[in-house]
Design a protein around this motif. Structure first.
Motif, PDB file in Angstrom:
ATOM      1  N   GLU A   1     -81.240  40.474  16.787  1.00 34.90           N
ATOM      2  CA  GLU A   1     -81.015  40.364  18.242  1.00 34.90           C
ATOM      3  C   GLU A   1     -80.168  39.141  18.563  1.00 34.90           C
ATOM      4  N   SER A   2     -80.433  38.022  17.877  1.00 28.25           N
ATOM      5  CA  SER A   2     -79.667  36.789  18.103  1.00 28.25           C
ATOM      6  C   SER A   2     -78.202  36.986  17.723  1.00 28.25           C
ATOM      7  N   LEU A   3     -77.988  37.605  16.556  1.00 32.44           N
ATOM      8  CA  LEU A   3     -76.606  37.818  16.092  1.00 32.44           C
ATOM      9  C   LEU A   3     -75.869  38.783  17.021  1.00 32.44           C
ATOM     10  N   THR A   4     -76.591  39.815  17.509  1.00 35.10           N
ATOM     11  CA  THR A   4     -75.972  40.768  18.454  1.00 35.10           C
ATOM     12  C   THR A   4     -75.596  40.046  19.740  1.00 35.10           C
ATOM     13  N   HIS A   5     -76.509  39.205  20.231  1.00 39.09           N
ATOM     14  CA  HIS A   5     -76.248  38.446  21.462  1.00 39.09           C
ATOM     15  C   HIS A   5     -75.018  37.548  21.285  1.00 39.09           C
ATOM     16  N   LEU A   6     -74.950  36.867  20.142  1.00 39.75           N
ATOM     17  CA  LEU A   6     -73.808  35.969  19.891  1.00 39.75           C
ATOM     18  C   LEU A   6     -72.495  36.751  19.811  1.00 39.75           C
ATOM     19  N   ALA A   7     -72.562  37.920  19.177  1.00 39.51           N
ATOM     20  CA  ALA A   7     -71.352  38.754  19.063  1.00 39.51           C
ATOM     21  C   ALA A   7     -70.872  39.185  20.453  1.00 39.51           C
ATOM     22  N   GLN A   8     -71.831  39.560  21.320  1.00 41.11           N
ATOM     23  CA  GLN A   8     -71.466  39.969  22.695  1.00 41.11           C
ATOM     24  C   GLN A   8     -70.852  38.793  23.454  1.00 41.11           C
ATOM     25  N   GLN A   9     -71.482  37.628  23.291  1.00 41.66           N
ATOM     26  CA  GLN A   9     -70.984  36.414  23.968  1.00 41.66           C
ATOM     27  C   GLN A   9     -69.566  36.090  23.512  1.00 41.66           C
ATOM     28  N   LYS A  10     -69.357  36.207  22.200  1.00 38.86           N
ATOM     29  CA  LYS A  10     -68.032  35.887  21.642  1.00 38.86           C
ATOM     30  C   LYS A  10     -66.977  36.827  22.201  1.00 38.86           C
ATOM     31  N   ARG A  11     -67.347  38.121  22.294  1.00 35.12           N
ATOM     32  CA  ARG A  11     -66.407  39.107  22.828  1.00 35.12           C
ATOM     33  C   ARG A  11     -66.006  38.729  24.253  1.00 35.12           C
ATOM     34  N   ARG A  12     -67.022  38.321  25.042  1.00 36.54           N
ATOM     35  CA  ARG A  12     -66.751  37.939  26.438  1.00 36.54           C
ATOM     36  C   ARG A  12     -65.909  36.669  26.496  1.00 36.54           C
ATOM     37  N   LYS A  13     -66.213  35.709  25.601  1.00 36.60           N
ATOM     38  CA  LYS A  13     -65.532  34.413  25.638  1.00 36.60           C
ATOM     39  C   LYS A  13     -64.090  34.530  25.152  1.00 36.60           C
ATOM     40  N   ILE A  14     -63.854  35.465  24.232  1.00 39.73           N
ATOM     41  CA  ILE A  14     -62.478  35.640  23.726  1.00 39.73           C
ATOM     42  C   ILE A  14     -61.547  35.982  24.886  1.00 39.73           C
ATOM     43  N   PHE A  15     -62.061  36.850  25.820  1.00 35.49           N
ATOM     44  CA  PHE A  15     -61.251  37.236  26.980  1.00 35.49           C
ATOM     45  C   PHE A  15     -60.975  36.043  27.896  1.00 35.49           C
ATOM     46  N   SER A  16     -61.928  35.092  27.911  1.00 33.24           N
ATOM     47  CA  SER A  16     -61.703  33.919  28.766  1.00 33.24           C
ATOM     48  C   SER A  16     -60.979  32.804  28.004  1.00 33.24           C
ATOM     49  N   GLY A  17     -60.562  33.092  26.759  1.00 32.90           N
ATOM     50  CA  GLY A  17     -59.724  32.161  26.005  1.00 32.90           C
ATOM     51  C   GLY A  17     -60.472  31.110  25.199  1.00 32.90           C
ATOM     52  N   THR A  18     -61.816  31.239  25.111  1.00 30.59           N
ATOM     53  CA  THR A  18     -62.577  30.267  24.325  1.00 30.59           C
ATOM     54  C   THR A  18     -62.494  30.626  22.845  1.00 30.59           C
ATOM     55  N   ILE A  19     -62.341  29.597  22.005  1.00 29.94           N
ATOM     56  CA  ILE A  19     -62.162  29.862  20.572  1.00 29.94           C
ATOM     57  C   ILE A  19     -63.521  29.837  19.870  1.00 29.94           C
TER      58      ILE A  19
END
Lengths: 147, 204
Positions: free
Chosen positions: B103-121
């Motif tokens: 669940e933690s890894l899934t949450h992080l993957a979702q967060q990363k996907r969202r952050k990539i769109f906002s330009g966070t590395i």
């Protein structure tokens, strides 16, 4: 050694904290969420049917709209309505032909024997009685006996 | 008793008794969880027993308290819904930690996907979370250490946290993460090296 000291300096102390009473209330909040998620389970079958029907209904509705958008303009401006307009167009040349009739055509028409319709005397007599006045008939009668 | 043989061969008498007690109490708890009449009460007991251990396991991965709360709730909801399918091939503790990890890894993957769109590395958002976290009460060196940990790849970070902070045994970690002890040792070694280098760079 300096490298290792850095991690050791940080120690294994947990630097994160939680809001006060978080663990005391967590179980209750969790059970509330589980109860809420299980409540609509009564109407799950209904909502499941609706969930599957929704896209189908949406598709049917959109096809109907597209059909209406195509059908009615075609009905108004399509070939059928054009053919109705053609009637007036096709009548027009005949009407115009009336003016183009020359003397020769009239004579020809009189000379032609009507093979399709053969009229007997009685029919001609009835036609004359119906279309001519008494005066005309009297004159016609006189002319006949004079000749 | 035969079913315990492979696991207990290296145990001494005390650890065997502890393991046996734990297994039996878990077995009893699982039986009650699978029974509709006792499910609710048993589940409450399960939550009370494991909530803190799982919370800290998740928190060290997702950093933010509110996110951790969401993930923890999702973990227990999965347990509530999936307890009937739990085949007891692994210990309850292992199963719970495996769900929490996934669940933690899934949450992080979702967060990363969202952050990539906002330009966070990559994991920069975790460092940002750390800096803005109201529930962080560590010293400057602890903040630096946490920042260095957040720069690690997710799976390396997971291994480092489980070994360094949670002090788990490699064998338990191998069961939870479904990998070999050797791979975990290598991963932990690489993680420590990277953190040390990062801290060294910070000092210079």
């Amino acid at each position: 050694m300096a490298k290792k000291n850095n991690i050791k300096q940080a120690s294994k102390h947990n630097p994160f904290i939680v809001p006060e009473g978080y663990f005391d209330t967590f179980s209750e909040r969790l059970m509330e969420r589980i109860d809420q998620s299980e409540k609509p389970a009564v109407s799950t079958s209904q909502s499941a049917v609706l969930r599957y029907l929704k896209p189908v209904l949406a598709m049917v509705a959109s096809f109907t709209i597209i059909f209406m958008l195509i059908y009615f303009p075609v009905q108004l401006l399509g070939p059928k309505s054009l053919s109705q307009n053609n009637e007036t167009i096709s009548v027009l040349p005949e009407f115009m032909n009336f003016y183009q009739v020359n003397d020769h055509a009239i004579i020809q028409a009189f000379e032609q024997t009507d093979t399709e319709h053969e009229y007997d005397n009685q029919f001609i007599e009835n036609m004359l009685i119906a279309s001519l006045s008494e005066y005309d008939l009297l004159q016609l009668n006189n002319n006949y006996y004079e000749n | 008793m035969l079913i315990f043989t492979p696991k207990i061969k290296h145990f001494n008498k005390v650890s065997f008794c502890k393991y046996f007690d734990k297994t039996m109490s878990d077995k009893h708890l699982i039986d009650r969880l699978k029974n509709t009449a006792t499910k609710r009460e048993a589940f409450h007991e399960l939550v009370k027993t494991y909530q803190e251990k799982l919370y800290w396991h998740i928190r060290r991965m997702v950093i933010d308290h509110d996110d951790t709360d969401d993930v923890l709730q999702n973990v227990f909801i999965k347990v509530w819904n999936g307890i009937d399918t739990f085949r007891e091939e692994s210990m309850l503790y292992t199963w719970l930690f495996r769900i929490a990890t996934n669940e933690s890894l899934t949450h992080l993957a979702q967060q990363k996907r969202r952050k990539i769109f906002s330009g966070t590395i990559e994991n920069d958002f975790l460092i940002n979370n750390l800096q803005s976290d109201n529930y962080f009460d560590g010293s400057e060196i602890e903040r630096k250490l946490q920042a260095a940990i957040q720069k690690l790849p997710d799976k390396q970070r997971l291994v480092f946290n489980m070994k360094y902070f949670q002090e788990m045994k490699y064998t338990d970690m191998a069961e939870i993460l479904e990998t070999s002890v050797g791979a975990l040792k290598a991963s932990f070694h690489h993680a420590v090296k990277k953190i040390e280098e990062d801290l060294k760079d910070e000092d210079n």
